[in-house]
Motif scaffolding. Structure first.
Motif, PDB file in Angstrom:
ATOM      1  N   LYS A  43      -1.128  -4.967   9.493  1.00 17.58           N
ATOM      2  CA  LYS A  43      -2.567  -4.988   9.216  1.00 17.58           C
ATOM      3  C   LYS A  43      -2.816  -6.339   8.261  1.00 17.58           C
ATOM      4  N   CYS A  44      -1.836  -6.860   7.740  1.00 21.19           N
ATOM      5  CA  CYS A  44      -2.010  -7.987   6.724  1.00 21.19           C
ATOM      6  C   CYS A  44      -2.506  -9.099   7.654  1.00 21.19           C
ATOM      7  N   ALA A  45      -2.193  -9.386   8.989  1.00 19.58           N
ATOM      8  CA  ALA A  45      -2.388 -10.523   9.716  1.00 19.58           C
ATOM      9  C   ALA A  45      -4.118 -10.749   9.409  1.00 19.58           C
ATOM     10  N   LEU A  46      -4.789  -9.725   9.378  1.00 22.63           N
ATOM     11  CA  LEU A  46      -6.272 -10.099   9.178  1.00 22.63           C
ATOM     12  C   LEU A  46      -6.829  -9.926   8.047  1.00 22.63           C
ATOM     13  N   CYS A  47      -6.028 -10.162   6.936  1.00 28.15           N
ATOM     14  CA  CYS A  47      -6.388  -9.748   5.711  1.00 28.15           C
ATOM     15  C   CYS A  47      -6.717 -10.997   4.778  1.00 28.15           C
ATOM     16  N   SER A  48      -7.677 -10.957   3.942  1.00 32.56           N
ATOM     17  CA  SER A  48      -7.708 -12.123   3.336  1.00 32.56           C
ATOM     18  C   SER A  48      -7.011 -12.278   2.083  1.00 32.56           C
ATOM     19  N   TRP A  49      -6.069 -11.144   1.795  1.00 29.21           N
ATOM     20  CA  TRP A  49      -5.094 -11.090   0.498  1.00 29.21           C
ATOM     21  C   TRP A  49      -3.905 -11.420   0.954  1.00 29.21           C
ATOM     22  N   LYS A  50      -3.631 -11.921   2.312  1.00 31.94           N
ATOM     23  CA  LYS A  50      -2.306 -12.073   2.928  1.00 31.94           C
ATOM     24  C   LYS A  50      -1.440 -12.853   2.152  1.00 31.94           C
ATOM     25  N   LYS A  51      -1.836 -13.993   1.592  1.00 28.54           N
ATOM     26  CA  LYS A  51      -1.104 -15.194   1.016  1.00 28.54           C
ATOM     27  C   LYS A  51      -0.474 -14.352  -0.073  1.00 28.54           C
ATOM     28  N   LEU A  52      -1.408 -13.907  -0.857  1.00 30.61           N
ATOM     29  CA  LEU A  52      -1.016 -13.291  -2.286  1.00 30.61           C
ATOM     30  C   LEU A  52       0.236 -12.092  -2.025  1.00 30.61           C
ATOM     31  N   CYS A  53      -0.159 -11.338  -0.917  1.00 32.42           N
ATOM     32  CA  CYS A  53       0.823 -10.292  -0.748  1.00 32.42           C
ATOM     33  C   CYS A  53       2.187 -10.721   0.047  1.00 32.42           C
ATOM     34  N   ASP A  54       2.234 -11.752   0.761  1.00 33.38           N
ATOM     35  CA  ASP A  54       3.142 -12.173   1.400  1.00 33.38           C
ATOM     36  C   ASP A  54       4.164 -12.894   0.307  1.00 33.38           C
ATOM     37  N   ARG A  70      -8.189   0.746   5.249  1.00 34.68           N
ATOM     38  CA  ARG A  70      -7.042  -0.126   5.935  1.00 34.68           C
ATOM     39  C   ARG A  70      -6.097  -0.175   5.073  1.00 34.68           C
ATOM     40  N   CYS A  71      -6.513  -0.378   3.799  1.00 40.15           N
ATOM     41  CA  CYS A  71      -5.173  -0.510   2.667  1.00 40.15           C
ATOM     42  C   CYS A  71      -5.429  -0.193   1.263  1.00 40.15           C
ATOM     43  N   LYS A  72      -4.995   0.680   0.613  1.00 39.05           N
ATOM     44  CA  LYS A  72      -5.468   0.803  -0.568  1.00 39.05           C
ATOM     45  C   LYS A  72      -5.292  -0.244  -1.609  1.00 39.05           C
ATOM     46  N   ARG A  73      -4.434  -0.958  -1.328  1.00 40.31           N
ATOM     47  CA  ARG A  73      -4.252  -2.241  -2.356  1.00 40.31           C
ATOM     48  C   ARG A  73      -5.207  -3.330  -1.924  1.00 40.31           C
ATOM     49  N   LYS A  74      -5.573  -3.368  -1.020  1.00 42.67           N
ATOM     50  CA  LYS A  74      -7.039  -4.239  -0.382  1.00 42.67           C
ATOM     51  C   LYS A  74      -8.063  -3.898  -1.370  1.00 42.67           C
ATOM     52  N   ALA A  75      -8.378  -2.466  -1.383  1.00 43.55           N
ATOM     53  CA  ALA A  75      -9.645  -2.242  -1.855  1.00 43.55           C
ATOM     54  C   ALA A  75      -9.428  -2.452  -3.729  1.00 43.55           C
ATOM     55  N   LEU A 114       2.496  -2.538  -1.551  1.00 37.09           N
ATOM     56  CA  LEU A 114       1.925  -2.956   0.014  1.00 37.09           C
ATOM     57  C   LEU A 114       1.611  -2.173   0.968  1.00 37.09           C
ATOM     58  N   THR A 115       0.684  -2.232   2.024  1.00 35.75           N
ATOM     59  CA  THR A 115       0.786  -1.375   3.079  1.00 35.75           C
ATOM     60  C   THR A 115       2.146  -1.269   3.997  1.00 35.75           C
ATOM     61  N   LEU A 116       2.470   0.016   4.338  1.00 35.11           N
ATOM     62  CA  LEU A 116       3.528   0.216   5.053  1.00 35.11           C
ATOM     63  C   LEU A 116       3.440  -0.444   6.352  1.00 35.11           C
TER      64      LEU A 116
HETATM   65  S1  SF4 Z   1      -2.234  -8.285   2.855  1.00 34.57           S
HETATM   66 FE1  SF4 Z   1      -1.825  -7.095   0.872  1.00 34.57          FE
HETATM   67  S2  SF4 Z   1      -4.032  -6.247   0.715  1.00 34.57           S
HETATM   68 FE2  SF4 Z   1      -3.790  -7.061   2.866  1.00 34.57          FE
HETATM   69  S3  SF4 Z   1      -3.326  -5.458   3.979  1.00 34.57           S
HETATM   70 FE3  SF4 Z   1      -1.855  -6.480   3.528  1.00 34.57          FE
HETATM   71  S4  SF4 Z   1      -0.788  -5.336   1.823  1.00 34.57           S
HETATM   72 FE4  SF4 Z   1      -2.892  -4.544   2.101  1.00 34.57          FE
END
Ligand code: SF4
Length: 485
Positions: free
Chosen positions: A199-210, A21-26, A193-195
């Motif tokens: 995808k971020c809407a579903l991600c648990s790291w959204k707050k941090l990445c936003d 889904r996203c390299k940053r997420k891993a 960040l993912t281009l």
């Molecule tokens: S919130 Fe961050 S880690 Fe999650 S998909 Fe978006 S850019 Fe990747």
């Protein structure tokens, strides 16, 4: 992910899916503090769908663990597969289900294939590589090549079963993925960040990445810039939101022309949007009256639905009726919320309740946010034998506040979703951290256990969505009035 796994170099199926889904997420899953993650309903909904799909697929209760494989059980859950990649990377996986098929293995005249649940319509790279990952480790364990797996999904039309052949190409894609994932995890610095920020809407790291994206003025923060456009802008030397805001319109049009008209023709809009976000001041695009239909209306209905996309079911139609008061003003405190539940197999009753409501309030415009509501209503009406006149009535009476807003205003928001815009005008939902997926999770839980609190929370959330829609309409009406004074 367990702390133990974080301290080791083991790659498991969860982190592989994150990386796809996203390299940053891993990278974050492996290296960042878990306290910085926020809970999202996505995983819970995914597990719920997996549970329902697997339950519909299995003939009997499955058996658990390696011993069940040795004994030749038809369906096996709770097994942990271990091994190493061709490059020696330690691997571990927990397939949701193994299914017994014919074919000699180390356990006898039978062998197993992996089964995964598929959410959504298509078989994705994530499904293919997960099956290949399970297949690779299972081949080692049972000493029998796994040449296919199954992706199953319980939807509106029952259980769909798709066979996924594990070709040489998929296997080599898996090994490349494992190699590159290992490289990502070992990087010292956080991947970008993912281009595709959707995808971020579903991600648990959204707050941090936003927070990072906002601080860095990332181009994806500008409404209208998705993955492709961000890439193009970077290619022509526009690095961030501030640089975009300073671009010359003609210059940007010229540079974007070679990427296609659909990019060059919105160059001015992108620059203006970036300026509005940089300066934090909204901009009116024209002087037209935005909601003329409301001028003479005695009342309006505000409408919002809640849906389960997995089974394409709109389970709640929420209406707020708002009458013009004796002074000719609108006062939302005097409105009435009237939810209509759409239980399965009772769609006719739902339609009849909605149709009566609309017919009893002729000439009351129905406002909603986004095109989903009107499309769903037309579908519901058609499915239940509504007349052409009724359908036309819906088409003429429904007003999309999102479309009207976009046609007249640029706002300092990174997207024009109901949540973003309503928050910008300072509307607060009664419940914290609630969104459509969470309401859906409550709905599924309510179906199973009838806990009245769950239904109360869903209705409260839906009611707030209706009020938020009104607040945006009201903001536009008031701005209109101010500009005409
Ligand atoms: S919130 Fe961050 S880690 Fe999650 S998909 Fe978006 S850019 Fe990747």
């Amino acid at each position: 992910m367990s702390d133990l796994l974080q301290k080791t170099n083991v790659i498991n199926d969860r982190i592989l899916c994150s990386w796809i889904r996203c390299k940053r997420k891993a990278w974050l899953d492996r290296n960042e503090k878990k306290q910085l993650k926020t809970w999202t309903s996505h995983r819970a909904l995914q597990l719920d769908h997996q549970y329902k799909s697997l339950s519909a697929f299995m003939q009997k209760s499955p058996k658990r663990g390696l011993q069940a494989c040795k004994e030749g059980a038809n369906e096996v859950v709770g097994i942990r597969l271990k091994g190493r990649s061709p490059l020696g990377i330690p691997l571990e996986a927990h397939p949701p289900l193994l299914l017994k098929i014919r074919g000699k293995s180390s356990w006898g005249d039978f062998s197993y294939i992996p089964v995964v649940a598929r959410q959504g319509k298509r078989i994705t790279r994530e499904h293919r590589l997960s099956l290949a990952f399970y297949g690779y480790l299972l081949t080692e364990l049972q000493k029998k090549e796994v040449d296919h797996g199954l992706a199953i999904s319980l939807g509106n039309n029952g259980l769909e079963i798709s066979k996924v052949t594990l070709t040489k190409k998929i296997k080599s894609e898996l090994f490349d993925a494992l190699k590159n994932l290992n490289i990502t995890l070992k990087k010292k610095e956080l991947p970008s960040l993912t281009l595709d920020r959707k995808k971020c809407a579903l991600c648990s790291w959204k707050k941090l990445c936003d927070a990072n994206a906002s601080k860095e003025k990332d181009l994806s923060e500008v409404s209208g810039i998705g993955s492709k456009r961000k890439h193009i802008l970077q290619e022509i030397g526009v690095k961030d939101l501030n640089e975009l805001a300073l671009c010359n319109v003609d210059d940007l049009i010229r540079k974007l022309e070679k990427y296609g008209e659909h990019h060059s023709k919105i160059a001015e809009q992108l620059i203006n949007q970036a300026k509005v976000q940089k300066e934090f001041v909204p901009k009116k695009l024209n002087s037209k009256i935005i909601l003329p239909e409301l001028k003479s209306a005695k009342g309006i209905l505000i409408y919002d639905i809640e849906s389960d996309p997995d089974v394409r079911h709109d389970f709640l139609h929420g209406f707020v009726s708002l009458k013009r008061n004796v002074n000719g003003d609108w006062d939302i405190k005097e409105s009435k919320y009237e939810p209509i539940l759409n239980l399965k197999k009772q769609e006719k009753i739902t339609w009849s309740q909605i149709n009566n409501k609309i017919k009893n309030l002729p000439n009351w415009p129905i406002i909603h946010y986004g095109e989903t509501e009107v499309l769903s209503m037309i579908k519901l009406a058609k499915n239940n034998g509504a007349s052409e006149e009724d359908i036309d009535n819906i088409k003429n009476n429904f007003i999309d506040i999102h479309a009207r807003l976009k046609s007249a205003w640029l706002l300092p928001v990174k997207n024009y979703s109901l949540k973003s815009v309503a928050k910008w005008i300072d509307f607060k939902w009664h419940q914290k951290n609630v969104d459509g997926p969470k309401a859906l999770l409550w709905w599924r839980q309510w179906i199973n256990n009838n806990n009245s609190n769950l239904l109360k929370w869903i209705l409260e959330y839906n009611h707030d969505d209706c009020i938020a829609t009104w607040k945006i309409a009201e903001w536009m009406i008031k701005r209109n009035e101010l500009s005409q004074k």
